[in-house]
Every structure is written in structure tokens, then in C-alpha cells.
Design an enzyme around this catalytic site. Structure first.
Site, PDB file in Angstrom:
ATOM      1  CG  HIS A 189      -0.877   0.391   2.352  1.00 34.97           C
ATOM      2  ND1 HIS A 189      -0.951  -0.670   3.369  1.00 34.97           N
ATOM      3  CD2 HIS A 189      -0.334   1.306   3.156  1.00 34.97           C
ATOM      4  CE1 HIS A 189      -0.498  -0.358   4.407  1.00 34.97           C
ATOM      5  NE2 HIS A 189      -0.153   0.975   4.223  1.00 34.97           N
ATOM      6  CD  GLU A 431     -10.316  -9.143  -7.999  1.00 37.89           C
ATOM      7  OE1 GLU A 431      -9.367  -8.423  -8.136  1.00 37.89           O
ATOM      8  OE2 GLU A 431     -11.290  -8.758  -7.029  1.00 37.89           O
ATOM      9  CG  ASP A 455      -6.064 -10.261  -7.484  1.00 35.07           C
ATOM     10  OD1 ASP A 455      -5.022 -10.762  -6.730  1.00 35.07           O
ATOM     11  OD2 ASP A 455      -6.584  -9.442  -6.741  1.00 35.07           O
ATOM     12  CB  CYS A 502      -9.843  -1.132 -11.693  1.00 39.92           C
ATOM     13  SG  CYS A 502     -10.518  -2.636 -11.063  1.00 39.92           S
TER      14      CYS A 502
END
Ligand code: PEP
Ligand code: MG
Length: 571
Positions: A189, A431, A455, A502
Site C-alpha cells: 500500500h 479477477e 489478480d 482497474c
């Protein structure tokens, strides 16, 4: 001169003086009280100093980021004035013969334990406030300065072991010109945060905080992962030149603000941004995002000691929706598990966390957590153009159950007198290969798809996205991945539904022509990639890319596709 190698996490060159963000490791002395009066005044002086600090931070955050973000520091200032806490510290000194540091530490811990044990989110938040504030006061009593990102008032390159959202909350983009961390990967992150703030960053250098001294000159190249400490003349000149080129290019790109994202022959797409918190809004507006294609709400749940309340979440969603003024905003429900842990949930260790108890699986099991988030989303829905998205959906039953809970909460809220928008679209992330393959069935029930290639690639090639050893198998242009993407887009369009992407691939210059040609409707990416993608799309012909896309689908390797596209489109 010393060179470190990290992982390029956020593009761009940066040259500046190092500012080291060290973890504060305070040792509390246990010696009995010496002179009561001296210790008493030491304690009160520390409170005064901390008050001055926090008032400064509060004013700064209020000015730079708005009152919502400044609220936490208001709460901290209240802790400093709390008569109960002050009385407890004073009595520890007077009656229990403790020195000032020990007296404060003991009293603070007592309150923290008490508040944390309460079944009340508000009181749990107060425990976290006391923890932060007492650390600051202790640092003054012990004369060990507390270094935080709010202390940065000149241009620097920030060096830290890792960067927590609480560090970024106080970080000023005008001063922090680059970020280097010891740990983390491209999808950790700190990496995502630096990309969304548009600050060049290298993560995972292992030793930056040990190898870099405060104030030393540092060069970082967020594209290659290189970090140079005390560079020589030649290196300085080389990177200064690269930096100048980048700035020139950026200036050129800014001319595309306000322009359409459409191909030469008029195929219009939406270029949206990925965000992790309302704090990222400023950067996405600067880069002219046409919407938000992914709000990763899990960051609201991280680096804290308890779940965010419904009210807290409502405020964040509302801020994002109202700032975006009716532009589409896709908010993804909680996606934890995998590499994103929430220690306070006490989840069991798993052998294969990426295949385990995460995202929608966890939300359907821990219904109370999920329902709280759904309520906050539904309540915020009247403030903008909300679309709700469920992550990691593997089966239709999961989608139906999640939607059912959403409907139930909607009915309850309306009964309670709240207003809820009637036009919220509900979609899923694609995903997991099972969902991509069965997209025709899903398309009958969902309002939209967003393809999560970060993913989808790892699951299609069975190559862990965090594992360096198999990173050569993590192949975005593998024809198997491309065929799945095509299948999803075609399935959605057959039902008149829209499809976005995304994952990182949506902003990748090699993937963009293929995705445009396959008919992708929305591309969601880091804010800093939007204008570049717009430039590229405006230079392409949809018809050409459609022909090219059908060619690459019949190729046999990632390498073949990459070579072909580079030769055709990248000069
Ligand atoms: C993805 O998997 O592509 C995605 C966007 O989600 P995350 O990176 O948060 O797993
Ligand atoms: Mg994902």
C-alpha cells in the site's frame, strides 16, 4: 557514492536531501521519583510542547486537506486536556512515587486497555488517540524527539522502513519529492499510495533506513528502482537531465486537461482513476480523471486498531462522491485478506492466503462488518453517482448473496427514514478465471464488470503477484489473459453492460492499444498515468487497434505480443 536497488513503485526522477522517518523506540525508565516538583513541571512542559505541535499540525492539515482530515488532531488535542488522564498521571507521581515518564505510560496504558475492552467503536477510537498522544508527550519528557511527516517543512526525499496511511495523512506533496522504503512491493500500500499522490517512489530496498544518513543527497528513479546516495557529478548531471525532460513532458501533457479521451476515429472511452482514500482526490482532479473506477476502501480499515464506524465510512464516501460532482464513482467493498491483513480481526494464518479467506468471502462470513459498510455506502449514495462493486467474486451465488444483503440494508435504511439513491449500479470485479469464463451468465445479472488484472493474471498463470522468483511468469500480455479479457468484454456488450479495467494493465502503454481494440469502455489507473493514456488514445485509430487485437489473440506467447505491439505502436 552508494547505490541501492529497490522496486520502482511510482514513476519519476527525484533528487533531494534525505529525511529519515525512524520508528520511535522509547524505553521507559522505572527509577522511582526524584524530586516531585521537577517531575511535575517536566510532565506539564511536555503537555505544553505537545499542544503547540498538535495545534500547528491541525492548522496545517486543515489548510492543506480540509477539516475532515484535521478532525483526528482536534481529538488528540482533547486528550492532552483530559482532566481524568492528567489526574491519573499526577497521582501516579504523588502517591505511587513514579517518575513522570513511567507515571504517564502507566496511566495511558490503563485507559487504553479500558477503552479497547469496550464494545463501542467510539471508545476504541479514543484508545488509539491516547496511544498516539501519549507517545508524543513521552517523547518530550524523555527528550527523544518524535519525528513525523508533519515535521517536514522543506523539500526532501522521505526514507522510511514502510509508510503507513497515518504517515501519508500528514504528508505535504509540496515538500516530499520522493519516497524510499525498506519493505514492500509494487502492489503494497505504500506503493499504491505514492502512485496515487504522484510522488516518485522506490520500495523494498531492504536497507535504505540503515544505509542513508539524514541530509545526504539522494537520487531516486521510480522507473528503474535505482536509489543513489551521495551521487558523483556525472550521475547528478545525468539524472538532472532526465528530470528536466520529465518536467517538460509533464507540461506538454497538462495541455490535454479538458480534452476528450477519444481515438482519432471517434471511439470515446472513460479514463478514470484508482484511489485509496479521499486524500487522493486533489491529484486525480489535477490529472483530469473522468471518474473513479476503483476506490479501494480497505485502506480505510488499515493501520488502526479497530474497524471504522458506519459514520466514519459515510463521511469518506460522501466526500469522494460530492467532490466528483456526479461523475461516476465505483466504490469497491472491503477487499482484505491475501496480502492485506487487518490484525485486529485476528484472522487465522493460511497456507495460501491469496486462495483463502479474503474479500467477498470474508464479508459474506462476517456479515456485521459487511452490513456496516453497505449502510455507509447506501447513505452516501444521494451525494453523487455511486456504483458499488464486489471484489473477488468466484461464483454467481456469492454475487447474489452480496446483492441480497445490500437490498436488505436498503430496505432497513428507508424504514429508518434515510434517503437512498434509486440508480446505484451494482457490479463485480472480474479477477478470478471462473468468473471470466462464465462472464456471459454474470452479465445477465450485474450492471457492469471491472476487470482486475492484478489478480486475474496471477490466477490465470498460477504465478503469485508478490513472489519475485516467479515474476517472469506474471505475464499481462499472455494470449490466455487477453482471450479472457476479450471474453468478458464481449459477454458484457452482448447484454448491453459496460466493462472497465482497474488493474495496473489499464494504464500500460503496450496494453492500451489492445484494450481499446477489444472494446474496453473504461480504463481506470493511477492518476499520474491518465494524461499519458489520453495522449496515446488520441493518437490511435480504433479501427486499426481492433484489427491488431484480433491478431494478438491468435499469437502464442507474451513475448510475441509485446514485440508486435511495440513495433506497431510504440516509437
Ligand atoms: C486487481 O486485482 O486488479 C485489483 C485492481 O485489485 P487489487 O490490486 O486491489 O487486488
Ligand atoms: Mg484484486
Amino acid at each position: 557514492m552508494k547505490e541501492l536497488k529497490g522496486i520502482g513503485a511510482s514513476k519519476g526522477v527525484s533528487i533531494g536531501k534525505a529525511f529519515i522517518l525512524k520508528d520511535l523506540n522509547l524505553t521507559i525508565p522505572v527509577e522511582p521519583l526524584g524530586d516531585l516538583e521537577t517531575e511535575m513541571s517536566r510532565f506539564h512542559e511536555a503537555i505544553n510542547q505537545s499542544t503547540i505541535d498538535l495545534e500547528k499540525i491541525e492548522a496545517h492539515v486543515e489548510k492543506e486537506m480540509g477539516s475532515e482530515h484535521a478532525k483526528i488532531f482536534k481529538a488528540h488535542l482533547l486528550v492532552l486536556k483530559d482532566p481524568e488522564l492528567i489526574k491519573a498521571v499526577e497521582s501516579n507521581m504523588k502517591e505511587n512515587n513514579m517518575n513522570a515518564a513511567n507515571a504517564l505510560n502507566e496511566a495511558a496504558n490503563k485507559f487504553i486497555t479500558l477503552f479497547e475492552s469496550m464494545d463501542n467503536a467510539y471508545m476504541k477510537e479514543r484508545a488509539a488517540d491516547i496511544h498516539d498522544v501519549s507517545k508524543r508527550v513521552l517523547s518530550y519528557i524523555l527528550e527523544e524527539p518524535l519525528v513525523t511527516t508533519s515535521d517536514i517543512t522543506e523539500e526532501v526525499i522521505l526514507i522510511g522502513h514502510d509508510l503507513l496511511p497515518s504517515d501519508t495523512a500528514q504528508l505535504n506533496k509540496d515538500f516530499v519529492k520522493g519516497i524510499v522504503t525498506d519493505i514492500g512491493g509494487r502492489t503494497s500500500h505504500s506503493a499504491i499510495m505514492s502512485r496515487s499522490m504522484g510522488i516518485p517512489a522506490n520500495v523494498g530496498t531492504s536497507t535504505a533506513t540503515k544505509d542513508i544518513q539524514p541530509e545526504s543527497t539522494v537520487i531516486l528513479d521510480g522507473e528503474t528502482g535505482v536509489v543513489i546516495v551521495e551521487p558523483d557529478e556525472e550521475q547528478l548531471a545525468f539524472y538532472q537531465n532526465k528530470l528536466d525532460e520529465e518536467q517538460k513532458k509533464e507540461k506538454e501533457l497538462k495541455k490535454l486537461v479538458g480534452q476528450e479521451s477519444s481515438s482519432k476515429d471517434g471511439r470515446q472511452v472513460e479514463l478514470a482513476a484508482n484511489i485509496g482514500s479521499p486524500k487522493d482526490l486533489e491529484n486525480i482532479i489535477e490529472n483530469d480523471a473522468e471518474g473513479i473506477g476503483l476506490f479501494r476502501t480497505e485502506f480505510l480499515y488499515m493501520d488502526r486498531e479497530q474497524l471504522p464506524s458506519e459514520e466514519e465510512q459515510f463521511e469518506s464516501y460522501k466526500e469522494v462522491l460530492s467532490t466528483m460532482q456526479n461523475k461516476p464513482v465505483v466504490i469497491r467493498t472491503l477487499d482484505v485478506g491475501g496480502d492485506k491483513d487487518l490484525p485486529y480481526l485476528d484472522l487465522p494464518d493460511e497456507l495460501n492466503p491469496f486462495l483463502g479467506f479474503r474479500a467477498i468471502r470474508l464479508c459474506l462470513e462476517k456479515e456485521d462488518i459487511f452490513r456496516t459498510q453497505l449502510r455507509a455506502l447506501l447513505r452516501a449514495s444521494t451525494h453523487g453517482n455511486l456504483k458499488i462493486m464486489f471484489p473477488m467474486v468466484a461464483t454467481l451465488e456469492e454475487y447474489r448473496s452480496a446483492k441480497q444483503l445490500l437490498e436488505e440494508e436498503k430496505v432497513k435504511l428507508i424504514e429508518e427514514g434515510y434517503q437512498v439513491s434509486e440508480t446505484i449500479e451494482i457490479g463485480i470485479m472480474v479477477e478470478i478465471p471462473s468468473t471470466a469464463i462464465l462472464a456471459d451468465q454474470f452479465a445477465k445479472e450485474v450492471d457492469f464488470f471491472s476487470i482486475g488484472t492484478n489478480d486475474l493474471i496471477q490466477y490465470t498463470l498460477a504465478a503469485d503477484r508478490m513472489n519475485e522468483t516467479v515474476s517472469h511468469l506474471y505475464q499481462p500480455y499472455h494470449p490466455a489473459v487477453l482471450r479472457l479479457i476479450k471474453q468478458v468484454i464481449d459477454a458484457a456488450h452482448a447484454e448491453n453492460k459496460w466493462v472497465g479495467m482497474c488493474g495496473e494493465m489499464a494504464g500500460d502503454e503496450i496494453a492500451v492499444p489492445i484494450l481499446l481494440g477489444l472494446g474496453l469502455d473504461e480504463f481506470s489507473m493511477s492518476a499520474s498515468s491518465i494524461l499519458e493514456a489520453r495522449k496515446q488514445i488520441r493518437s490511435l485509430s480504433f479501427e486499426d487497434t481492433a484489427n491488431i487485437s484480433s491478431k494478438v489473440l491468435s499469437m502464442s506467447t507474451n513475448e510475441e505480443v509485446e514485440r508486435f505491439i511495440k513495433q506497431k505502436f510504440i516509437h
